[in-house]
Design a protein around this motif. Structure first.
Motif, PDB file in Angstrom:
ATOM      1  N   GLN A   1     -66.289  50.155   1.883  1.00 60.15           N
ATOM      2  CA  GLN A   1     -67.673  50.607   1.831  1.00 60.15           C
ATOM      3  C   GLN A   1     -67.947  51.294   0.499  1.00 60.15           C
ATOM      4  O   GLN A   1     -67.193  52.188   0.098  1.00 60.15           O
ATOM      5  CB  GLN A   1     -67.980  51.578   2.973  1.00 60.15           C
ATOM      6  CG  GLN A   1     -67.893  50.977   4.349  1.00 60.15           C
ATOM      7  CD  GLN A   1     -68.201  51.989   5.438  1.00 60.15           C
ATOM      8  OE1 GLN A   1     -68.406  53.178   5.165  1.00 60.15           O
ATOM      9  NE2 GLN A   1     -68.227  51.535   6.673  1.00 60.15           N
ATOM     10  N   GLU A   2     -69.005  50.860  -0.143  1.00 59.09           N
ATOM     11  CA  GLU A   2     -69.478  51.514  -1.366  1.00 59.09           C
ATOM     12  C   GLU A   2     -70.760  52.272  -1.051  1.00 59.09           C
ATOM     13  O   GLU A   2     -71.678  51.718  -0.437  1.00 59.09           O
ATOM     14  CB  GLU A   2     -69.771  50.479  -2.450  1.00 59.09           C
ATOM     15  CG  GLU A   2     -68.555  49.837  -3.072  1.00 59.09           C
ATOM     16  CD  GLU A   2     -68.946  48.897  -4.197  1.00 59.09           C
ATOM     17  OE1 GLU A   2     -68.778  49.260  -5.377  1.00 59.09           O
ATOM     18  OE2 GLU A   2     -69.447  47.796  -3.887  1.00 59.09           O
TER      19      GLU A   2
ATOM     20  N   LYS B   1     -76.084  45.568   3.409  1.00 62.20           N
ATOM     21  CA  LYS B   1     -76.395  46.682   2.509  1.00 62.20           C
ATOM     22  C   LYS B   1     -77.556  47.469   3.101  1.00 62.20           C
ATOM     23  O   LYS B   1     -78.650  46.939   3.285  1.00 62.20           O
ATOM     24  CB  LYS B   1     -76.756  46.161   1.123  1.00 62.20           C
ATOM     25  CG  LYS B   1     -77.107  47.258   0.118  1.00 62.20           C
ATOM     26  CD  LYS B   1     -77.444  46.672  -1.241  1.00 62.20           C
ATOM     27  CE  LYS B   1     -77.806  47.755  -2.250  1.00 62.20           C
ATOM     28  NZ  LYS B   1     -78.142  47.164  -3.583  1.00 62.20           N
ATOM     29  N   LEU B   2     -77.301  48.736   3.417  1.00 67.06           N
ATOM     30  CA  LEU B   2     -78.324  49.623   3.974  1.00 67.06           C
ATOM     31  C   LEU B   2     -78.922  50.456   2.844  1.00 67.06           C
ATOM     32  O   LEU B   2     -78.198  51.115   2.093  1.00 67.06           O
ATOM     33  CB  LEU B   2     -77.717  50.532   5.036  1.00 67.06           C
ATOM     34  CG  LEU B   2     -78.629  51.631   5.604  1.00 67.06           C
ATOM     35  CD1 LEU B   2     -79.782  51.031   6.393  1.00 67.06           C
ATOM     36  CD2 LEU B   2     -77.831  52.605   6.482  1.00 67.06           C
ATOM     37  N   THR B   3     -80.238  50.437   2.739  1.00 63.07           N
ATOM     38  CA  THR B   3     -80.955  51.218   1.729  1.00 63.07           C
ATOM     39  C   THR B   3     -81.953  52.136   2.422  1.00 63.07           C
ATOM     40  O   THR B   3     -82.778  51.678   3.215  1.00 63.07           O
ATOM     41  CB  THR B   3     -81.702  50.298   0.752  1.00 63.07           C
ATOM     42  OG1 THR B   3     -80.770  49.435   0.105  1.00 63.07           O
ATOM     43  CG2 THR B   3     -82.437  51.126  -0.304  1.00 63.07           C
ATOM     44  N   ILE B   4     -81.866  53.437   2.134  1.00 56.72           N
ATOM     45  CA  ILE B   4     -82.805  54.422   2.664  1.00 56.72           C
ATOM     46  C   ILE B   4     -83.540  55.061   1.491  1.00 56.72           C
ATOM     47  O   ILE B   4     -82.919  55.641   0.603  1.00 56.72           O
ATOM     48  CB  ILE B   4     -82.081  55.506   3.490  1.00 56.72           C
ATOM     49  CG1 ILE B   4     -81.356  54.876   4.686  1.00 56.72           C
ATOM     50  CG2 ILE B   4     -83.066  56.564   3.961  1.00 56.72           C
ATOM     51  CD1 ILE B   4     -80.558  55.863   5.512  1.00 56.72           C
ATOM     52  N   ASP B   5     -84.831  54.921   1.479  1.00 52.31           N
ATOM     53  CA  ASP B   5     -85.689  55.507   0.435  1.00 52.31           C
ATOM     54  C   ASP B   5     -86.946  56.028   1.112  1.00 52.31           C
ATOM     55  O   ASP B   5     -87.977  55.353   1.179  1.00 52.31           O
ATOM     56  CB  ASP B   5     -86.019  54.450  -0.626  1.00 52.31           C
ATOM     57  CG  ASP B   5     -86.792  55.035  -1.802  1.00 52.31           C
ATOM     58  OD1 ASP B   5     -86.954  56.266  -1.860  1.00 52.31           O
ATOM     59  OD2 ASP B   5     -87.243  54.246  -2.660  1.00 52.31           O
ATOM     60  N   ASN B   6     -86.856  57.251   1.653  1.00 51.46           N
ATOM     61  CA  ASN B   6     -87.938  57.791   2.459  1.00 51.46           C
ATOM     62  C   ASN B   6     -87.901  59.315   2.427  1.00 51.46           C
ATOM     63  O   ASN B   6     -86.839  59.921   2.633  1.00 51.46           O
ATOM     64  CB  ASN B   6     -87.801  57.292   3.908  1.00 51.46           C
ATOM     65  CG  ASN B   6     -88.843  57.880   4.835  1.00 51.46           C
ATOM     66  OD1 ASN B   6     -89.992  57.444   4.843  1.00 51.46           O
ATOM     67  ND2 ASN B   6     -88.453  58.869   5.617  1.00 51.46           N
ATOM     68  N   ALA B   7     -89.043  59.923   2.165  1.00 50.68           N
ATOM     69  CA  ALA B   7     -89.207  61.380   2.240  1.00 50.68           C
ATOM     70  C   ALA B   7     -88.122  62.125   1.476  1.00 50.68           C
ATOM     71  O   ALA B   7     -87.561  63.109   1.958  1.00 50.68           O
ATOM     72  CB  ALA B   7     -89.247  61.833   3.697  1.00 50.68           C
ATOM     73  N   GLY B   8     -87.790  61.649   0.276  1.00 51.38           N
ATOM     74  CA  GLY B   8     -86.787  62.310  -0.546  1.00 51.38           C
ATOM     75  C   GLY B   8     -85.370  61.822  -0.317  1.00 51.38           C
ATOM     76  O   GLY B   8     -84.478  62.129  -1.113  1.00 51.38           O
TER      77      GLY B   8
ATOM     78  N   LEU C   1     -75.664  52.001   1.041  1.00 49.82           N
ATOM     79  CA  LEU C   1     -74.319  51.718   1.540  1.00 49.82           C
ATOM     80  C   LEU C   1     -74.132  50.210   1.632  1.00 49.82           C
ATOM     81  O   LEU C   1     -74.975  49.513   2.209  1.00 49.82           O
ATOM     82  CB  LEU C   1     -74.098  52.361   2.913  1.00 49.82           C
ATOM     83  CG  LEU C   1     -72.716  52.176   3.570  1.00 49.82           C
ATOM     84  CD1 LEU C   1     -72.386  53.390   4.442  1.00 49.82           C
ATOM     85  CD2 LEU C   1     -72.658  50.908   4.427  1.00 49.82           C
ATOM     86  N   THR C   2     -73.050  49.705   1.063  1.00 49.43           N
ATOM     87  CA  THR C   2     -72.720  48.279   1.114  1.00 49.43           C
ATOM     88  C   THR C   2     -71.359  48.102   1.763  1.00 49.43           C
ATOM     89  O   THR C   2     -70.383  48.740   1.351  1.00 49.43           O
ATOM     90  CB  THR C   2     -72.711  47.655  -0.287  1.00 49.43           C
ATOM     91  OG1 THR C   2     -73.980  47.875  -0.915  1.00 49.43           O
ATOM     92  CG2 THR C   2     -72.450  46.163  -0.212  1.00 49.43           C
ATOM     93  N   ALA C   3     -71.296  47.246   2.783  1.00 46.31           N
ATOM     94  CA  ALA C   3     -70.042  46.959   3.494  1.00 46.31           C
ATOM     95  C   ALA C   3     -69.481  45.620   3.018  1.00 46.31           C
ATOM     96  O   ALA C   3     -70.215  44.638   2.901  1.00 46.31           O
ATOM     97  CB  ALA C   3     -70.274  46.932   4.994  1.00 46.31           C
TER      98      ALA C   3
END
Length: 678
Positions: free
Chosen positions: A198-199, A630-637, A642-644
């Motif tokens: 995981q990166e 690949k999970l990307t979170i870009d919300n409220a700061g 994360l890439t598996a």
């Protein structure tokens, strides 16, 4: 396909001709060969149940066991070994109409050790009647019942799996029947070595300043797993034992990044044991009663070091005892059936966590849980082709932290007048309970920056599901569905606003809602080529007013497409080849989004030996190693990625020897709440 040569000869009555002396003027005629093509129906519908002839679907597929066969079931999605059902939030797998009460991974191990030739058929219930003691969607695996004439039947198998590291397994499965006795034994021994990577990139905002924290974590796991399933039945009584002992277990992770180099070791101080024994009585007058006892134990040590310095040394222990009993009754009167029953379950979860380092308090708690319910159900079939199953269940839940009452309705309606068209409507609800360990508030450290924490205030959530299905020619299907999970919960990362700390924790949302349409279409060409196309179009929305100290309202359209192909050189060939392709657009989870994914799988099956009782199966999954979520979170700061890697690619080789009843009959044509987590 059946070939029938039809001869039609029209002659006058010889007796009449002999009497009159008049000869027949119509000569005998031979018609051309007439070929009648026939197919066994793949899908049948009744009382809200879809019965699928899965053995016919997977006959030439490179599968050896029931678990692998389930991935070819219409509507089923195999998510890297985890079975899901399109149009349902979650699905429970039961055997011969009975709930096994096994943790999911133990059930998968059992299905993996069960020969595919044991399959009789599979039933899909989007809304399972309450008499099954399961809420929500169900896959009922119906196995063949051994007969005295079959003698001792079974198979021996050995397998090899290559990911980054090799794993091995061997096992035996046998059945035997003698007069009023039947015996069923499965045993599997596997030596597993796993790898994952995981990166993560966490652009963390604290006091108006952002800090980029990078981490590259590689995890390896080792264990020796010994699974035993044994069932003995005598007339209406059956006793079953299923257990799994996992020994020589340890998991290591090597993490390098912004804060340095960490080694996190999880060592199991004693074998992890799961044991379940159950007794069931089935009468001839509609009464069914049963009880089972489950014991689970785990003892784990964690040691986190940075360079030569030990940062964390902790001990996690869990011992669970669970008692379960039920009684059901059915009455049949003409076309009407009424069923009702009671169920009770009690569990004692003794969980402990203690620290040597750092200097902080752990816990030593006993969490008691009671679940009791009563239900009543009604089934009926009419000459018009309409059949239905409806039930209502009242459930009471209590533990040391909370208690509540639940009302769980279920409805399944089928209209089946001709084989050409089948309509089915389902509605159900289901309450999902959190894992035992999460309710204690335990904390596990990944490194100095990341940790996993339990949540004592975590609430169960309610799933509501509705599906409308249409099946054409007992083969092609389309399903329109809507799923709504009230107070839905899932574990997600969260960047703390006041310190450089990343927290993984399961929290409740406001809701999660999905609306979708799925199509399933199989095609066959002259018994040598088969292809099945699956298309799913859906829209998903997840909303939380309070996700820690922020909120989100995330929604997205998505597309899922899969193509499964099987090719034989000739109808009677002992060789068959498969090639499967899967593609999915980006999905959402909480405030995050996933990238599009695709993969190609290929396989081969070769039957040989006397009466083709031997099989070699070869399967290469994710050939190009492209299934990298690949999970990307870009919300409220929150700014997190994360890439598996290496989670789907593997090569599997297996050898099977079948004896007696397990040889091919026609040669021409399983959410565990157990565990301390990591």
């Amino acid at each position: 396909m059946k070939k029938i040569t039809l001869f039609l000869t029209l002659i006058s009555s010889l007796h009449a001709a002999g009497q009159s002396g008049i000869q027949d003027s119509i000569p005998a005629q031979e018609l051309n060969e007439v070929i009648v093509r026939g197919e066994r129906p793949q899908i049948k519908g009744h009382d809200g149940v879809l019965t699928v002839d899965l053995p016919a679907i997977v006959r030439e597929k490179p599968v050896t066991n029931v678990l692998e066969a389930l991935s070819y079931l219409p509507g089923v999605v195999d998510n890297n070994g985890s079975i899901g059902l399109s149009g349902a939030t979650s699905v429970t797998i039961i055997l011969n109409g009975e709930l096994t009460n096994m943790p999911v991974q133990n059930l998968y191990q059992l299905l993996y050790s069960t020969p595919v030739d044991r399959l009789k058929n599979v039933e899909i219930m989007y809304a399972a009647p309450a008499k099954y003691h399961v809420s929500g969607a169900v896959i009922n695996i119906v196995l063949k019942t051994p007969r005295p004439l079959d003698g001792l039947t079974g198979q021996l198998q050995a397998g090899y799996t290559q990911t980054r590291y090799p794993s091995y397994n061997t096992g035996a499965a046998t059945t035997y029947a003698l007069k009023d006795w039947t015996f069923d034994v499965n045993w599997t021994l596997s030596r597993n070595k796993t790898y994952s990577r995981q990166e993560t990139y966490s652009n963390h905002l604290v006091n108006g300043q952002r800090t980029m924290i990078e981490d590259d974590m590689r995890q390896t796991g080792y264990n020796l797993s010994n699974l035993i399933y044994a069932s003995i039945a005598y007339k209406p009584f059956r006793i079953t034992y299923n257990g799994q002992i996992t020994s020589d277990s340890h998991n290591n992770s090597l993490s390098t990044g912004t804060f340095g180099r960490y080694i996190n070791r999880y060592s199991y101080l004693s074998p992890t044991g799961y044991h379940n024994i159950s007794l069931r009585y089935t009468s001839t007058f509609g009464l069914t009663a049963g009880a089972d006892y489950t014991s689970y134990s785990e003892d784990r040590e964690q040691k986190l070091t940075k360079d030569a310095t030990t940062l964390v040394r902790a001990f996690n222990r869990q011992t669970i005892e669970r008692y379960h009993t039920y009684i059901d009754m059915e009455h049949q009167s003409g076309r009407w059936q009424i069923n009702y029953g009671l169920e009770y379950q009690h569990s004692d979860d003794h969980s402990r966590q203690s620290y040597i380092l750092p200097s902080q308090e752990g816990f030593n708690d006993v969490l008691k849980e009671d679940v009791a319910d009563a239900y009543i159900g009604l089934q009926a079939s009419f000459d018009s082709g309409l059949s239905f199953s409806a039930s209502a269940k009242g459930e009471y839940f209590h533990n040391d932290l909370q208690h509540n009452w639940n009302f769980i309705p279920q409805l399944g309606v089928t209209y089946y007048k001709t084989p050409k068209s089948i309509f089915q409507l389902n509605f159900t609800s289901q309450r999902i309970y959190p894992q035992y360990w999460e309710l204690h508030g335990a904390t596990s450290y990944i490194n100095e920056y990341s940790s996993i924490s339990g949540n004592p205030s975590l609430q169960p959530y309610m799933n509501y599901a509705a599906q409308l299905s249409y099946i054409l020619n007992q083969k092609y299907s389309a399903t329109l569905y809507m799923l709504h999970a009230d107070k839905y919960s899932v574990q997600l990362p969260y960047q703390m606003p006041d310190k450089l700390q990343l927290l993984f924790q399961t929290v409740n949302f406001d809701f999660s809602r999905t609306v979708g349409l799925q199509f399933n279409a199989p095609f066959d060409i002259k018994d040598v080529f088969n292809t099945t196309a699956v298309v799913n179009i859906s829209h998903k929305q997840e909303k939380a007013t309070h996700f820690h100290d922020i909120g989100f309202d995330n929604r997205r359209w998505s597309f899922y497409g899969a193509l499964s192909n099987t090719l034989k050189p000739s109808p009677g060939s002992p060789l068959s080849f498969s090639a499967d392709a899967t593609y999915i657009t980006g999905q959402i989870q909480g405030p995050g989004k996933f990238n599009p994914l695709w993969r190609i799988d290929a396989g081969m099956k070769w039957r040989f030996g006397k009466q083709r009782s031997c099989e070699i199966n070869l399967k290469f999954n994710d050939i190009f190693n492209t299934w990298k979520p690949k999970l990307t979170i870009d919300n409220a700061g929150q700014d997190y990625k994360l890439t598996a890697h290496d989670i789907a690619r593997n090569l599997r080789l297996s050898f099977i020897w079948k004896f007696n009843g397990f040889r091919p009959k026609d040669l021409t044509v399983d959410t565990s709440r157990f565990g301390t987590g990591q």
